[in-house]
Scaffold this motif. Structure first.
Motif, PDB file in Angstrom:
ATOM      1  N   LEU A 190       0.816  -1.221   0.000  1.00 48.05           N
ATOM      2  CA  LEU A 190       0.000   0.000   0.000  1.00 48.05           C
ATOM      3  C   LEU A 190       0.851   1.274   0.000  1.00 48.05           C
ATOM      4  O   LEU A 190       0.300   2.377   0.009  1.00 48.05           O
ATOM      5  CB  LEU A 190      -0.934   0.018   1.214  1.00 48.05           C
ATOM      6  CG  LEU A 190      -2.179  -0.867   1.105  1.00 48.05           C
ATOM      7  CD1 LEU A 190      -2.997  -0.803   2.386  1.00 48.05           C
ATOM      8  CD2 LEU A 190      -3.044  -0.463  -0.085  1.00 48.05           C
ATOM      9  N   GLU A 231      -0.165   4.075  -2.281  1.00 46.96           N
ATOM     10  CA  GLU A 231      -1.378   4.783  -1.847  1.00 46.96           C
ATOM     11  C   GLU A 231      -1.041   5.841  -0.789  1.00 46.96           C
ATOM     12  O   GLU A 231      -1.591   6.954  -0.806  1.00 46.96           O
ATOM     13  CB  GLU A 231      -2.389   3.790  -1.278  1.00 46.96           C
ATOM     14  CG  GLU A 231      -2.896   2.771  -2.275  1.00 46.96           C
ATOM     15  CD  GLU A 231      -3.891   3.376  -3.249  1.00 46.96           C
ATOM     16  OE1 GLU A 231      -4.449   4.443  -2.932  1.00 46.96           O
ATOM     17  OE2 GLU A 231      -4.082   2.790  -4.329  1.00 46.96           O
ATOM     18  N   ASP A 257      -5.118  -1.406   5.816  1.00 48.38           N
ATOM     19  CA  ASP A 257      -6.185  -0.658   5.140  1.00 48.38           C
ATOM     20  C   ASP A 257      -6.823   0.354   6.087  1.00 48.38           C
ATOM     21  O   ASP A 257      -7.195   1.457   5.673  1.00 48.38           O
ATOM     22  CB  ASP A 257      -7.266  -1.611   4.625  1.00 48.38           C
ATOM     23  CG  ASP A 257      -6.858  -2.295   3.334  1.00 48.38           C
ATOM     24  OD1 ASP A 257      -6.083  -1.697   2.564  1.00 48.38           O
ATOM     25  OD2 ASP A 257      -7.308  -3.423   3.088  1.00 48.38           O
TER      26      ASP A 257
END
Length: 216
Positions: A63, A66, A156
């Motif tokens: 991630l 991101e 997340d």
């Protein structure tokens, strides 16, 4: 007969300046001031070459684009040497096919871990617990998450929290439970009786004077 009172470990404070540090990492020396103008996620793990930590690092690495797209850098930490960190990073790339490109603090002195309250004697006297800190571009601590040794973090959720903090700051609003980009946000409640009386006519989705939402 007297007994010694245990010295309280320092704990960082939300919305206060994050503890400064100047520490060796796998990418050379790093200071908190190096991240001025950027968001920073500083996260600790108990030890290199441990399975739960390995899954977390893999998730952070996947991630990372991101986070970077949201002007946020990643910085890991454990009470291991940078040689151990390098060996572990190489092992993750070899065995799991994931490259760890963010720096990892080698906190053998435990100075950074102690400054951030990462050492929890109820869990371990010599390892940092799974702590995560979100620091804003002005160097202020905006969020803290602590996890037990046996449970891995959901990366997340850390990304969701970062986006929520950035959105709340930009739009001067609050976020409801499990807010996601595109969801309605909460309008700050009125602070005076007159403002409360006027709230229903202000064009928000108002359930009651203290509970109003709006789209961004």
């Amino acid at each position: 007969m007297t007994t010694d009172t245990p010295t309280a470990l320092p704990m960082p404070q939300l919305n206060a300046p994050a503890p400064a540090f100047d520490a060796p990492t796998t990418h050379g020396q790093r200071k908190l001031s190096d991240y001025a103008g950027k968001w920073l996620i500083l996260f600790s793990h108990p030890a290199d070459f441990t399975p739960v930590c390995t899954t977390e690092f893999i998730a952070f690495a996947k991630l990372q684009p991101e986070f970077e797209a949201r002007n946020c850098a990643l910085l890991g930490l454990s009470i291991d040497s940078h040689y151990s960190h390098i060996a572990w990073m190489r092992n993750i790339k070899e065995k799991f096919g994931v490259e760890i490109t963010f720096p990892i603090i080698a906190d053998l002195s435990m100075k950074v871990a102690q400054a951030y309250g990462m050492i929890q004697p109820g869990a371990s006297d010599t390892s940092a617990v799974r702590a995560t800190f979100i620091i804003d571009p002005q160097g202020n601590l905006r969020a803290m998450l602590y996890y037990p040794m046996v449970t891995g973090r959901q990366i997340d959720e850390i990304l969701r929290l970062l986006i929520a903090l950035q959105t709340a700051q930009e739009h001067q609003c609050a976020m409801p439970e499990n807010w996601r980009p595109g969801d309605a946000v909460i309008v700050p409640p009125p602070a005076t009786p007159e403002a409360a009386e006027a709230r229903a006519s202000e064009g928000y989705n108002t359930v009651d004077w203290y509970f109003s939402t709006r789209a961004l």
